[in-house]
Design an enzyme around this catalytic site. Structure first.
Site: not given
Ligand code: NAP
Length: 280
Positions: A46, A48, A172, A185
């Site tokens: 699912s 990206i 990210s 993260y």
């Protein structure tokens, strides 16, 4: 019992349907720029990863998709096969050594080698403060987000050599602009920038390029958790130079380009797809 491999109706892969056409820098149409190459994409049922897998297959590659849940693998593989793409799927939780081994074995058994690895699987528990995070959560995030791409690549490396391949890690925008509530993260995604440069250096003699996709806020299930609050999304939209939240497809063409011969002299780079300039 081993999870089943999602197969195409003529054995493992559908015959390649080369659907997309990219204009090269010379202005000449080139169909199937990744034809007959093999790509392994983690976290690709699912969001990206799925958009990247679809685009690599549209550009001619045979693509092995994977994620943790068999039903997600089956659904995603069936959808791409219905589109006439050369795709097979296998369950792989990237944090589990035995799953990684099975992914490598499966890709080799059916494709004989691997040209491209795209490491999209990532974990994003909203942990808040870094110093308040338990050792168990530290280990989980670093294991899945940072260690697993390197460990999977080391398992695949013998089969990627002499094929002028490419690796894409997925970081990210939180690596550049950390957010309070994402804690460890942020740290893991910053570590991926360093991993990209280190691997680029180590693998250059083997003719394997290593680059990093740096997504901004992209509309997926993942971002519903990390940016689900409507007022936060509205605020973000207004801050972005492009005034819109990204779509998974916004990330896919960049990865196809990074795999392609058009990117043959690009390695060790981070490419932000974020709707604003990430340069300071
Ligand atoms: P998504 O829509 O939630 O999709 C995640 C995919 O990864 C699913 O296919 C999921 O399937 C699989 N997955 C999750 N954990 C896994 C694991 N441990 N091993 C293997 N597969 C796993 O997420 P996304 O937004 O596309 O995010 C993909 C990557 O982009 C992540 O690395 C994330 O950090 C990065 N990113 C996303 C954004 C954003 O705004 N969306 C922004 C910056 C960076 P299963 O549940 O079946 O495992």
């Amino acid at each position: 019992m081993l999870p089943a491999v999602a197969r195409g109706h003529r054995g493992w892969f559908h015959p390649c349907a080369r659907l997309s056409v990219r204009m090269s820098s010379t202005g000449i149409d080139r169909k199937g720029i990744l034809a007959e190459r093999v790509a392994v994409v983690t976290g690709s049922t699912s969001g990206i990863g799925f958009a990247i897998a679809r685009r690599l297959a549209q550009d001619g590659a045979h693509v092995v998709i994977s994620s943790r849940k068999q039903q997600n693998v089956d659904r995603a593989a069936a959808q791409l096969q219905r589109e006439g793409l050369s795709v097979a799927g296998i369950v792989c939780h990237v944090g589990k050594a035995e799953d990684r081994e099975r992914l490598v074995a499966t890709a080799l058994e059916h494709c004989g080698g691997v040209d491209f690895l795209v490491c999209c699987a990532g974990v994003n528990p909203l942990v808040g403060s870094t110093l308040g995070t338990s050792e168990q959560i530290w280990d989980k995030i670093l294991n899945v987000n940072v260690k697993s791409p390197a460990l999977l690549l080391s398992q695949l490396l013998p089969y990627m050599e002499k094929r002028k391949g490419a690796v894409t890690l997925v970081s990210s925008i939180a690596a550049y602009f950390p957010r309070m509530e994402l804690g460890v993260y942020n740290v893991s995604k910053t570590a991926l920038l360093a991993l990209t440069r280190t691997l680029a250096l180590e693998l250059a003699p083997k003719d394997i390029r290593v680059n990093c996709l740096v997504p901004g806020v992209i509309k997926t299930d993942f971002s519903k958790v990390s940016h689900g609050n409507e007022s936060l999304l509205k605020y973000l939209r207004e801050c972005l130079q492009m005034q819109r939240i990204g779509e998974p497809e916004d990330c896919a063409g960049v990865v196809s380009f990074l795999c392609s011969p058009d990117a043959s002299y690009i390695t060790g780079e981070n490419i932000a797809v974020a709707g604003f300039s990430s340069r300071l």
